[in-house]
Design a protein around this motif. Structure first.
Motif, PDB file in Angstrom:
ATOM      1  N   HIS A 104       0.843  -1.193   0.000  1.00 34.84           N
ATOM      2  CA  HIS A 104       0.000   0.000   0.000  1.00 34.84           C
ATOM      3  C   HIS A 104       0.876   1.240   0.000  1.00 34.84           C
ATOM      4  CE1 HIS A 104      -2.346   3.147   2.224  1.00 34.84           C
ATOM      5  NE2 HIS A 104      -3.265   2.769   1.359  1.00 34.84           N
ATOM      6  N   ASP A 105       0.414   2.277  -0.662  1.00 39.87           N
ATOM      7  CA  ASP A 105       1.166   3.525  -0.710  1.00 39.87           C
ATOM      8  C   ASP A 105       0.352   4.629  -0.056  1.00 39.87           C
ATOM      9  OD1 ASP A 105       2.974   5.509  -1.202  1.00 39.87           O
ATOM     10  OD2 ASP A 105       2.692   5.550  -3.377  1.00 39.87           O
ATOM     11  N   ALA A 106       0.528   4.781   1.258  1.00 37.57           N
ATOM     12  CA  ALA A 106      -0.210   5.827   1.974  1.00 37.57           C
ATOM     13  C   ALA A 106       0.229   7.214   1.535  1.00 37.57           C
ATOM     14  CB  ALA A 106      -0.008   5.676   3.483  1.00 37.57           C
ATOM     15  N   ALA A 107       1.500   7.353   1.183  1.00 39.72           N
ATOM     16  CA  ALA A 107       2.049   8.638   0.718  1.00 39.72           C
ATOM     17  C   ALA A 107       1.745   9.774   1.696  1.00 39.72           C
ATOM     18  CB  ALA A 107       1.512   8.967  -0.678  1.00 39.72           C
ATOM     19  N   MET A 108       1.889   9.494   2.978  1.00 37.29           N
ATOM     20  CA  MET A 108       1.658  10.525   3.994  1.00 37.29           C
ATOM     21  C   MET A 108       2.995  11.116   4.422  1.00 37.29           C
ATOM     22  SD  MET A 108      -1.516   9.449   6.460  1.00 37.29           S
ATOM     23  CE  MET A 108      -0.670   8.128   7.317  1.00 37.29           C
ATOM     24  N   THR A 109       3.152  12.403   4.168  1.00 32.35           N
ATOM     25  CA  THR A 109       4.394  13.087   4.512  1.00 32.35           C
ATOM     26  C   THR A 109       4.160  14.299   5.408  1.00 32.35           C
ATOM     27  OG1 THR A 109       4.242  14.401   2.479  1.00 32.35           O
ATOM     28  CG2 THR A 109       5.518  12.353   2.374  1.00 32.35           C
ATOM     29  N   ARG A 110       2.898  14.597   5.699  1.00 35.00           N
ATOM     30  CA  ARG A 110       2.576  15.782   6.497  1.00 35.00           C
ATOM     31  C   ARG A 110       1.666  15.390   7.661  1.00 35.00           C
ATOM     32  NH1 ARG A 110       1.219  17.019   1.400  1.00 35.00           N
ATOM     33  NH2 ARG A 110      -0.978  17.240   1.980  1.00 35.00           N
ATOM     34  N   ILE A 111       1.806  16.093   8.757  1.00 33.75           N
ATOM     35  CA  ILE A 111       0.994  15.798   9.931  1.00 33.75           C
ATOM     36  C   ILE A 111      -0.490  16.043   9.654  1.00 33.75           C
ATOM     37  CG2 ILE A 111       1.198  18.102  10.943  1.00 33.75           C
ATOM     38  CD1 ILE A 111       1.336  16.694  13.699  1.00 33.75           C
ATOM     39  N   GLY A 112      -0.782  16.974   8.746  1.00 31.46           N
ATOM     40  CA  GLY A 112      -2.179  17.236   8.406  1.00 31.46           C
ATOM     41  C   GLY A 112      -2.854  16.025   7.786  1.00 31.46           C
ATOM     42  N   GLN A 113      -2.092  15.241   7.008  1.00 34.93           N
ATOM     43  CA  GLN A 113      -2.654  14.026   6.424  1.00 34.93           C
ATOM     44  C   GLN A 113      -2.967  12.998   7.509  1.00 34.93           C
ATOM     45  OE1 GLN A 113       0.851  13.782   3.760  1.00 34.93           O
ATOM     46  NE2 GLN A 113      -0.626  13.317   2.139  1.00 34.93           N
ATOM     47  N   TRP A 114      -2.044  12.879   8.461  1.00 31.94           N
ATOM     48  CA  TRP A 114      -2.267  11.964   9.580  1.00 31.94           C
ATOM     49  C   TRP A 114      -3.475  12.395  10.387  1.00 31.94           C
ATOM     50  CZ3 TRP A 114      -1.837  13.323  14.837  1.00 31.94           C
ATOM     51  CH2 TRP A 114      -1.946  12.259  15.734  1.00 31.94           C
ATOM     52  N   TRP A 115      -3.581  13.690  10.671  1.00 33.15           N
ATOM     53  CA  TRP A 115      -4.697  14.214  11.448  1.00 33.15           C
ATOM     54  C   TRP A 115      -6.025  13.899  10.748  1.00 33.15           C
ATOM     55  CZ3 TRP A 115      -5.154  16.993  16.100  1.00 33.15           C
ATOM     56  CH2 TRP A 115      -6.424  17.552  16.331  1.00 33.15           C
ATOM     57  N   LYS A 116      -6.111  14.158   9.454  1.00 34.83           N
ATOM     58  CA  LYS A 116      -7.354  13.930   8.720  1.00 34.83           C
ATOM     59  C   LYS A 116      -7.733  12.451   8.731  1.00 34.83           C
ATOM     60  CE  LYS A 116      -9.485  14.571   4.166  1.00 34.83           C
ATOM     61  NZ  LYS A 116      -9.297  15.107   2.789  1.00 34.83           N
ATOM     62  N   ARG A 117      -6.750  11.602   8.509  1.00 34.14           N
ATOM     63  CA  ARG A 117      -7.019  10.161   8.493  1.00 34.14           C
ATOM     64  C   ARG A 117      -7.468   9.675   9.862  1.00 34.14           C
ATOM     65  NH1 ARG A 117      -4.269   5.352   9.475  1.00 34.14           N
ATOM     66  NH2 ARG A 117      -4.827   3.659   8.053  1.00 34.14           N
ATOM     67  N   THR A 118      -6.826  10.171  10.920  1.00 39.65           N
ATOM     68  CA  THR A 118      -7.163   9.753  12.274  1.00 39.65           C
ATOM     69  C   THR A 118      -8.524  10.294  12.696  1.00 39.65           C
ATOM     70  OG1 THR A 118      -4.789   9.808  12.760  1.00 39.65           O
ATOM     71  CG2 THR A 118      -6.276   9.601  14.623  1.00 39.65           C
ATOM     72  N   ARG A 119      -8.836  11.514  12.275  1.00 42.82           N
ATOM     73  CA  ARG A 119     -10.152  12.081  12.562  1.00 42.82           C
ATOM     74  C   ARG A 119     -11.253  11.246  11.915  1.00 42.82           C
ATOM     75  NH1 ARG A 119     -12.941  15.279   9.386  1.00 42.82           N
ATOM     76  NH2 ARG A 119     -11.097  15.918   8.187  1.00 42.82           N
ATOM     77  N   ARG A 120     -11.017  10.805  10.693  1.00 47.09           N
ATOM     78  CA  ARG A 120     -11.990   9.932  10.019  1.00 47.09           C
ATOM     79  C   ARG A 120     -12.144   8.619  10.786  1.00 47.09           C
ATOM     80  NH1 ARG A 120     -13.495  10.197   4.728  1.00 47.09           N
ATOM     81  NH2 ARG A 120     -13.091   7.976   4.464  1.00 47.09           N
TER      82      ARG A 120
END
Length: 323
Positions: free
Chosen positions: A203-219
Motif C-alpha cells: 500500500h502507498d499511503a504517501a503521507m508526509t505531512r501531519i495534516g494528512q495523519w490528522w485527517k485520516r485519524t479524525r476519520r
C-alpha cells in the motif's frame, strides 16, 4: 454455497480509486490475466485513470459524483457490475493505491475452498515506503493485525460472493469503517473472517505531512462513533470501547484539566496521565507507536464529536430517528 472450479470464472476483482495515476496502473498490472471480470470503479478522476484502466483490460464503472461519495458505494457498484458480467465464486476487493503480492490470490483462494464456513480472508498489507515518514510507518504497524480468526478485514480482502450477497454488500452511507461494519453483519449471519499468514498487498499511503495523519485519524474517530451507533448494543459492542477511549483521552481529560486548573494549578498534574499512558503502550508497541496512539485520541475525539453533531443536526431536520 456454489462450488465452481478454479479458473477465469472462479475469481473476479473490484478495484476502486481516484487520481491514483501510476499507482493504479501498477495495481491493475498485479492481477493475473485469469482474474476476470476485473472491474475498476472511478470516482471522478482527472488524471487519465479511466483510460489507463481500459487499456489494462478492466471494465470501468464511473460513479455519479452528484451523489455523495463513499468508498462503500464504490465497492457496491463495482460488485454489481461484476455480477452482471458473470458472477465468480470469489471477489478480490482492493484499493487502487495497492499492489497485489504474487502469491496472495492462490493462497487466499485455496484457504476459502478448504474452509467453506469462511466468508472473508485477508493477509498482510504493508506500506511500500515506510521509511519515508513516521506517518507511513504508523500505517504499516496498523496493518499488522494478528493471524487467525478475526473480527474484521480492511479494504483489501478476498471474499466469497455468496457471503457478500447474503448480507447485501457494504453500507453505502458509511464514510469510513465500511469493511469492519460489513464483517459485523457477515459474522452475525454465521460467516467467519480470517487473517492468514500470507503477504497480501503493498500500500502507498504517501503521507508526509501531519495534516494528512490528522485527517485520516479524525476519520477513524468518525468511523468509531458511527460503528458504535449501528452495532454498539450487546453482544457485539462494535467500536464502543474505541469510541469511549477517544472521548475520554481526547476530550474529557483535557476539558477536566482545563476547568480544574481555573480552580487550582494542581489540576495540571492530570496531564501526567498522558506520558504514563504512552509508557504503558510503548512497552507493547514501541515508543513511536505508543506515543502516537495517545496523541491520536485528540483527532479521534474530534471525529467522534463531528459525527454526533452531524447526527443531531440530521435528527433535528427529521432525516433520521434515534433507535
Amino acid at each position: 454455497m456454489t462450488d465452481l472450479p478454479p479458473g477465469p470464472r472462479g475469481l473476479g476483482a473490484v478495484v476502486i480509486g481516484r487520481n491514483e495515476g501510476a499507482r493504479l496502473v501498477a495495481c491493475l498490472a498485479s492481477f493475473p490475466a485469469s482474474v476476470r471480470p476485473l472491474v475498476y470503479v472511478d470516482s471522478g478522476s482527472t488524471d487519465g485513470s479511466v483510460a489507463a484502466a481500459r487499456a489494462a483490460g478492466a471494465e470501468v464503472v464511473a460513479l455519479d459524483m452528484s451523489v455523495p461519495f463513499t468508498a462503500a458505494r464504490a465497492r457496491n457498484e463495482g460488485f454489481a457490475r461484476l455480477m452482471q458480467l458473470g458472477a465468480p465464486e470469489f471477489v478480490q476487493f482492493v484499493d487502487g493505491d495497492c499492489v497485489l503480492q504474487p502469491g496472495w490470490l492462490p493462497a487466499a483462494e485455496a484457504f476459502l475452498r478448504a474452509h467453506p464456513e469462511v466468508g472473508v480472508v485477508c493477509g498482510r498489507r504493508r506500506e511500500i515506503r515506510p521509511e519515508v515518514s513516521i506517518w507511513n510507518r504508523l500505517c504499516d504497524a496498523e496493518w499488522d493485525t494478528p493471524v487467525g480468526r478475526a473480527l474484521a478485514c480492511g479494504g483489501d480482502a478476498l471474499m466469497r460472493v455468496a457471503a457478500v450477497q447474503a448480507v447485501g454488500g457494504y453500507d453505502p452511507a458509511l464514510i469510513a469503517g465500511e469493511e469492519p461494519e460489513l464483517c459485523v453483519r457477515l459474522r452475525a449471519a454465521g460467516w467467519q473472517v480470517w487473517r492468514i499468514d500470507e503477504e497480501m498487498t503493498l500500500h502507498d499511503a504517501a503521507m508526509t505531512r501531519i495534516g494528512q495523519w490528522w485527517k485520516r485519524t479524525r476519520r477513524g474517530g468518525h468511523a468509531f462513533a458511527e460503528g458504535a451507533a449501528l452495532h454498539g448494543a450487546p453482544p457485539e459492542r462494535h467500536w464502543v470501547a474505541e469510541t469511549r477511549r477517544a472521548v475520554l483521552w481526547g476530550a474529557v481529560l483535557p476539558l477536566v484539566t482545563l476547568i480544574g486548573a481555573l480552580v487550582s494549578p494542581w489540576a495540571l498534574l492530570l496531564l501526567l496521565l498522558y506520558p504514563l499512558q504512552m509508557l504503558r503502550l510503548a512497552r507493547r508497541h514501541g515508543w513511536e507507536r505508543g506515543v502516537f496512539m495517545v496523541l491520536a485520541k485528540v483527532p479521534e475525539a474530534v471525529g467522534v464529536l463531528q459525527y454526533w453533531m452531524n447526527r443531531l443536526r440530521r435528527r433535528k431536520a427529521g432525516l433520521i430517528e434515534y433507535k
